[in-house]
Design a protein around this motif. Sequence first.
Motif, PDB file in Angstrom:
ATOM      1  N   SER A   1      46.066  41.593  41.316  1.00 37.44           N
ATOM      2  CA  SER A   1      44.858  42.156  41.918  1.00 37.44           C
ATOM      3  C   SER A   1      44.805  43.647  41.594  1.00 37.44           C
ATOM      4  O   SER A   1      45.818  44.265  41.281  1.00 37.44           O
TER       5      SER A   1
ATOM      6  N   ARG B   1      36.929  40.230  42.612  1.00 41.17           N
ATOM      7  CA  ARG B   1      35.673  39.911  43.271  1.00 41.17           C
ATOM      8  C   ARG B   1      34.677  39.444  42.218  1.00 41.17           C
ATOM      9  O   ARG B   1      34.815  39.768  41.042  1.00 41.17           O
ATOM     10  N   GLY B   2      33.670  38.709  42.618  1.00 42.27           N
ATOM     11  CA  GLY B   2      32.614  38.332  41.689  1.00 42.27           C
ATOM     12  C   GLY B   2      32.878  37.019  40.995  1.00 42.27           C
ATOM     13  O   GLY B   2      33.693  36.202  41.433  1.00 42.27           O
TER      14      GLY B   2
ATOM     15  N   ALA C   1      34.041  34.075  38.537  1.00 37.84           N
ATOM     16  CA  ALA C   1      35.324  33.710  37.948  1.00 37.84           C
ATOM     17  C   ALA C   1      35.184  33.558  36.441  1.00 37.84           C
ATOM     18  O   ALA C   1      34.131  33.232  35.922  1.00 37.84           O
TER      19      ALA C   1
ATOM     20  N   GLN D   1      40.566  34.503  35.492  1.00 36.98           N
ATOM     21  CA  GLN D   1      40.263  35.143  36.766  1.00 36.98           C
ATOM     22  C   GLN D   1      40.242  34.139  37.918  1.00 36.98           C
ATOM     23  O   GLN D   1      39.844  32.986  37.742  1.00 36.98           O
TER      24      GLN D   1
ATOM     25  N   THR E   1      38.719  34.304  41.924  1.00 41.28           N
ATOM     26  CA  THR E   1      37.889  35.154  42.776  1.00 41.28           C
ATOM     27  C   THR E   1      38.362  35.125  44.222  1.00 41.28           C
ATOM     28  O   THR E   1      38.925  34.136  44.691  1.00 41.28           O
ATOM     29  N   TRP E   2      38.106  36.262  44.902  1.00 39.29           N
ATOM     30  CA  TRP E   2      38.417  36.337  46.320  1.00 39.29           C
ATOM     31  C   TRP E   2      37.567  37.425  46.963  1.00 39.29           C
ATOM     32  O   TRP E   2      37.014  38.289  46.281  1.00 39.29           O
ATOM     33  N   ASP E   3      37.491  37.371  48.273  1.00 42.10           N
ATOM     34  CA  ASP E   3      36.927  38.437  49.086  1.00 42.10           C
ATOM     35  C   ASP E   3      38.068  38.921  49.974  1.00 42.10           C
ATOM     36  O   ASP E   3      38.521  38.180  50.858  1.00 42.10           O
TER      37      ASP E   3
END
Length: 300
Positions: free
Chosen positions: A9, A35-36, A38, A42, A44-46
């Motif tokens: 990250s 973020r955003g 994939a 990648q 993705t996560w928040d």
Amino acid sequence: MDMGRVLVSGASGPIGSALLPSLRSAGYQVTRLVRGAAGNDQVTWDPMQPLDPAKVSGFDAVIHLAGESIVGRWTESKKRQIRESRSKGTRHLSEALSRAAQRPRVFVSGSAIGYYGDRGDELLGEDSASGTGFLAEVCREWEHATRSAEDAGIRTVHIRTGLVLSKSGGALPKMLTPFRLGLGGPMGDGRQWWSWIDVEDHIGAIHHVLQNNAIQGAINLAGPKPVTNAEFTKVLGSALSRPAIFPVPSFAVRLAFGQMGDELLLASQRVEPAKLIANGFSFWYPDLRSSLDHILRSPR
């Protein structure tokens, strides 16, 4: 650790952007936690929301560098973002790793020498107590947020990072213009200690952590020769062949930067990388002049 899959990250920051190509060159298969949308490499996560453990399952190592930038005036809103991006984001990632079907062997999580607060001339090792102030509080919460991963038996390492010297990001590029104009000089009385590390040594130290199972808990990522702010400005001026004779009074630092100026620029942290040295790490750039010479002469 044998070469394997690594999740990172904060890959777009000054450390992450240097770390990723080095990991790939060393043979690791790198996936970014972003973020955003994939992509092929990648996930993705928040950071503010719980993370699905399935998304982080199957990695051999996780390196967590994400967090709101600490640069800028610390309004109450900015301070909340700094704190929550680290404590909540790290906690959500740690909890997901602890529940993953295939847990990583090592979790390397960001921290900072701000953990120690303003400590004058005291020599600070990993066993030194935490200090006072906003950054010290944030770092304590940041490190505590990995508890789920630790309790699940994942080797967890908190990298307490000093001032990272790099040409492509961080504090150094912002300092170069006034110094090149001959307007550089010490901040405050100049007696505060600045514990710095060359970005290449920082990246090398992360590789060292991945490969050494004996390293866990907090580890100071700072060079072996911290300098006072006055010495830092003198050496930087010399490396640029410019004078460094225009001091910035403490009141001017506080006026320009507020609380950030007090805790980042005027605070004193004389940190030693005791664990790194004890575990056999060798610095490529152990003194400030050698680091600045290589950075200033290298292409961006």
